[in-house]
Write a protein that holds these residues in place. Structure first.
Motif, mmCIF file in Angstrom:
data_model
loop_
_atom_site.group_PDB
_atom_site.id
_atom_site.type_symbol
_atom_site.label_atom_id
_atom_site.label_comp_id
_atom_site.label_asym_id
_atom_site.label_seq_id
_atom_site.Cartn_x
_atom_site.Cartn_y
_atom_site.Cartn_z
ATOM 1 N N LEU A 61 0.846 -1.189 0.000
ATOM 2 C CA LEU A 61 0.000 0.000 0.000
ATOM 3 C C LEU A 61 0.879 1.235 0.000
ATOM 4 N N ARG A 62 0.274 2.400 -0.184
ATOM 5 C CA ARG A 62 1.072 3.628 -0.170
ATOM 6 C C ARG A 62 0.435 4.650 0.766
ATOM 7 N N VAL A 63 1.281 5.490 1.325
ATOM 8 C CA VAL A 63 0.832 6.588 2.172
ATOM 9 C C VAL A 63 0.679 7.809 1.270
ATOM 10 N N ASP A 64 -0.555 8.301 1.144
ATOM 11 C CA ASP A 64 -0.811 9.479 0.309
ATOM 12 C C ASP A 64 -0.414 10.760 1.019
ATOM 13 N N SER A 65 -0.680 10.816 2.316
ATOM 14 C CA SER A 65 -0.307 12.007 3.089
ATOM 15 C C SER A 65 -0.227 11.667 4.565
ATOM 16 N N ILE A 66 0.605 12.421 5.263
ATOM 17 C CA ILE A 66 0.719 12.305 6.717
ATOM 18 C C ILE A 66 0.697 13.713 7.283
ATOM 19 N N GLU A 67 -0.214 13.939 8.220
ATOM 20 C CA GLU A 67 -0.318 15.234 8.896
ATOM 21 C C GLU A 67 -0.008 15.049 10.369
ATOM 22 N N ARG A 68 0.764 15.968 10.899
ATOM 23 C CA ARG A 68 1.061 15.975 12.332
ATOM 24 C C ARG A 68 0.363 17.159 12.963
ATOM 25 N N LYS A 69 -0.261 16.914 14.085
ATOM 26 C CA LYS A 69 -0.905 17.995 14.823
ATOM 27 C C LYS A 69 -0.690 17.716 16.306
ATOM 28 N N GLY A 70 0.219 18.480 16.896
ATOM 29 C CA GLY A 70 0.540 18.247 18.306
ATOM 30 C C GLY A 70 1.152 16.872 18.475
ATOM 31 N N ASN A 71 0.553 16.063 19.329
ATOM 32 C CA ASN A 71 1.040 14.718 19.611
ATOM 33 C C ASN A 71 0.287 13.667 18.796
ATOM 34 N N GLU A 72 -0.395 14.094 17.743
ATOM 35 C CA GLU A 72 -1.189 13.156 16.954
ATOM 36 C C GLU A 72 -0.734 13.142 15.498
ATOM 37 N N VAL A 73 -1.026 12.046 14.842
ATOM 38 C CA VAL A 73 -0.685 11.883 13.432
ATOM 39 C C VAL A 73 -1.925 11.348 12.710
ATOM 40 N N LYS A 74 -2.096 11.832 11.482
ATOM 41 C CA LYS A 74 -3.203 11.379 10.634
ATOM 42 C C LYS A 74 -2.586 10.983 9.301
#
Length: 80
Positions: A61-74
């Motif tokens: 599979l591939r990761v399209d995007s990764i967002e970091r916000k504070g101590n969390e990741v999406k």
């Protein structure tokens, strides 16, 4: 395109599995489905972005995007 959101920040009642183990189970099921995107939400301490990328690649599979916000990741994951 369907989008499935999985929140690994909280453990289900009685669950003792680490988020990495839970992610691997989810990716194993997800790679079978077609035309879908998977959105993973987790804590950075449990699933750093590099770990998400490495595990995702193992399942083809591939990761399209990764967002970091504070101590969390999406992370948004899709089929190659």
């Amino acid at each position: 395109m369907d989008e499935v959101v999985v929140d690994l920040r909280f453990k289900p009642k009685g669950c003792t599995d680490h988020p990495i183990i839970r992610l691997r189970r989810i990716l194993n099921q997800f790679r079978i489905s077609e035309n879908a995107r998977l959105v993973i939400q987790a804590y950075l301490d449990d699933l750093p972005p590099k770990v998400i990328e490495l595990i995702t690649a193992k399942y083809g599979l591939r990761v399209d995007s990764i967002e970091r916000k504070g101590n969390e990741v999406k992370a948004v994951i899709s089929r190659k």
